[in-house]
Design an enzyme around this catalytic site. Structure first.
Site, PDB file in Angstrom:
ATOM      1  N   LYS A  99       0.851  -1.187   0.000  1.00  0.00           N
ATOM      2  CA  LYS A  99       0.000   0.000   0.000  1.00  0.00           C
ATOM      3  C   LYS A  99       0.891   1.243   0.000  1.00  0.00           C
ATOM      4  CE  LYS A  99      -4.003   1.926   2.494  1.00  0.00           C
ATOM      5  NZ  LYS A  99      -4.985   1.692   3.569  1.00  0.00           N
ATOM      6  N   SER A 125      -9.852   1.636   2.304  1.00  0.00           N
ATOM      7  CA  SER A 125      -8.951   2.433   1.494  1.00  0.00           C
ATOM      8  C   SER A 125      -7.859   1.617   0.798  1.00  0.00           C
ATOM      9  CB  SER A 125      -8.286   3.499   2.356  1.00  0.00           C
ATOM     10  OG  SER A 125      -7.476   2.902   3.362  1.00  0.00           O
ATOM     11  N   SER A 136     -10.295  -0.716   6.453  1.00  0.00           N
ATOM     12  CA  SER A 136      -9.627  -0.572   5.151  1.00  0.00           C
ATOM     13  C   SER A 136      -8.924  -1.803   4.611  1.00  0.00           C
ATOM     14  CB  SER A 136      -8.624   0.568   5.207  1.00  0.00           C
ATOM     15  OG  SER A 136      -9.297   1.776   5.005  1.00  0.00           O
TER      16      SER A 136
END
Ligand code: GLN
Length: 478
Positions: free
Chosen positions: A77, A152, A176
């Site tokens: 990420k 996310s 997320s």
């Protein structure tokens, strides 16, 4: 061997038997990314040294210096720091920023000789549930390109689901990891707060954030967790091994489980009928396999979302104060210092980030601090106590991961409240600091497309093994 479909265990066995090399694995995933990522847009950047990293892993293997993840590719990420590489949290304010040190999880993976493929798309600074808040354009759901992958950590989830990476790391402040895992039909774990070091993840809500793994199966996810889980003296919220043992007590990892279901919460308003039906069916299957379903009451759970949207923005506004145009990334000059700040932050941050900074500043301001922030912390304590009490009666708690399957790109983008409601089942977990996993529990048809659904299991602090055990059951019975 079919590298793209192989489990981590199969890749490990083949690597160790010298049937394949780390370079072959890296090449297979890189060409898969080239083939499908133009449409999906899971990656913001592929590292230019992937093959070099893979060659290094092959040298380690040749020398017999082998760890569980040596030569295994991992996608990262974009809020994780890896020295010498770009990291932007999908924000304009950090465009061009180069990380000065490795996150603790990166050090651990490097120690094992894992291969980093690149950085994945996300909602800006991890604020969102659809990856539409990225400053670099949305990621699409590999199951239906007109839908979001969740967020996310949507890029990481989409990368694993579309077989562009066997494993990925995400972060989870309010869901997320779990929500995108459920939207994309893969497994995602939010570890216990303090299990995985937060050193080197860009902070969103510091009392809520945890880094965690994505995999296509429970076993794969567990393999990545095993590498990143552990004490780090350089993160003051990291929990020592001794305290972990004290906190987790008697952890159930095999045999029949008592599965608590907060019925009034799960079967309440706002939850899609197909999601409820899939959840009921999965529980029935577990019951048939010998587990017991125990209805429980968690009266404070429905307040968790309100608590989250006070505590999280308060921490966001504090954490993001550091982006002043002087220390990091973007700088837009004005006529004086105040105008410098306003221009830099006004240009660099997207709408959702600015909204949360304002909310946080408001709840922390004199006069409101007691009414909102302190009150939220009291409810947080009550919720934690309620969970501890529940875990004296059950081994795990089950809920759907998300109240709906993946929604359409644009469907909720202009309605933040609708977007926030998508987190009702995941947020209480972060508020209490306990671990939870999302595991695929079937599909639902929407416009002729089968969309994945996920089931969430919540366990007591440091009882991740319980989660792997029950999630494997769901996987086995599916
Ligand atoms: N969707 C939630 C939010 O927008 C969770 C985000 C997260 O876990 N980082 O805050």
């Amino acid at each position: 061997m079919d590298i793209l479909h192989a489990s981590i265990k199969e890749l490990r066995t083949a690597l160790d038997a010298r049937d394949i090399t780390a370079v072959m694995i890296a090449e297979a995933f890189l060409s898969r990314i080239k083939e499908v990522d133009t449409d999906i847009h899971a990656f913001l950047e592929l590292y230019d040294d992937v093959l070099e990293q893979a060659r290094h892993a092959d040298t380690l293997i040749a020398a017999g210096n082998i760890h569980p993840l040596t030569g295994i590719p991992v996608a990262l990420k974009d809020n994780l720091l890896i020295v010498g590489k770009h990291a932007s949290s999908a924000s304009k304010i950090l465009e061009g920023y180069v990380a000065p040190y490795d996150a603790h999880v990166i050090t651990r993976l490097k120690d094992e000789g894992a291969v980093f493929l690149g950085r994945t798309n996300m909602d800006e600074f991890a604020m969102g549930g659809s990856t539409e808040n990225s400053a670099y354009g949305p990621t699409k759901n590999p199951h239906d390109m007109s839908r979001v992958p969740g967020g996310s950590s949507g890029g990481s989830a989409a990368a694993v689901a579309a077989r562009m990476a066997p494993l990925a790391l995400g972060s989870d402040t309010g869901g997320s990891i779990r929500q995108p895992a459920s939207f994309c039909g893969i497994v995602g774990l939010k570890p216990t707060y303090g299990a995985v070091s937060r050193r080197g993840v860009m902070a969103m809500g510091s009392s809520l954030d945890q880094i965690g793994p994505f995999g296509r199966t429970v076993a794969d996810t567990k393999a990545l967790f095993a590498c990143i889980n552990g004490y780090d003296a350089e993160d003051s919220t990291s929990v020592s091994e001794e305290t972990r043992r004290m906190m987790c007590g008697d952890v159930r990892t095999t045999g029949a489980m008592r599965i608590g279901v907060p019925e009034s919460f799960v079967y309440g308003e706002g939850v899609d009928e197909d999601v409820k039906e899939n959840f009921r069916a999965t529980l029935r299957t577990l019951e048939t396999a010998g587990h017991s379903i125990v209805p429980i009451e968690l009266p404070t759970f429905p307040y968790a979302l309100a608590v989250y949207y006070i505590i999280m923005p308060a921490e966001v506004s504090t954490n993001l104060a550091r982006f002043d145009g002087v220390r990091y990334g973007l700088y837009v000059s004005g006529n004086d210092l105040l105008e410098d700040y306003m221009k830099t932050r006004g240009t660099g941050f997207g709408k959702e980030v600015r909204r949360r900074i304002m909310l946080g500043t408001y709840v922390l301001s004199a006069g409101y601090y007691d009414a909102y922030y302190n009150k939220a912390n009291e409810v947080r304590e009550a919720l934690r106590a309620e969970l501890v009490q529940a875990f004296s009666e059950v081994n795990v708690i089950a809920t759907p991961t998300s109240p709906t399957p993946a929604f359409r790109i644009g469907e909720k983008a202009s309605d933040p409240l609708q977007m926030y409601l998508a987190d009702i089942f995941t947020v209480p977990v972060n508020i209490a600091g306990v671990p939870a996993i999302s595991v695929p529990s079937g599909t639902v048809m929407r416009d002729g497309q089968a969309l994945p659904l996920g089931m969430q299991f919540i366990a007591p602090h440091f009882a991740e093994e319980t989660l792997f055990s029950i999630a494997s059951e769901v996987e086995r019975l599916a």
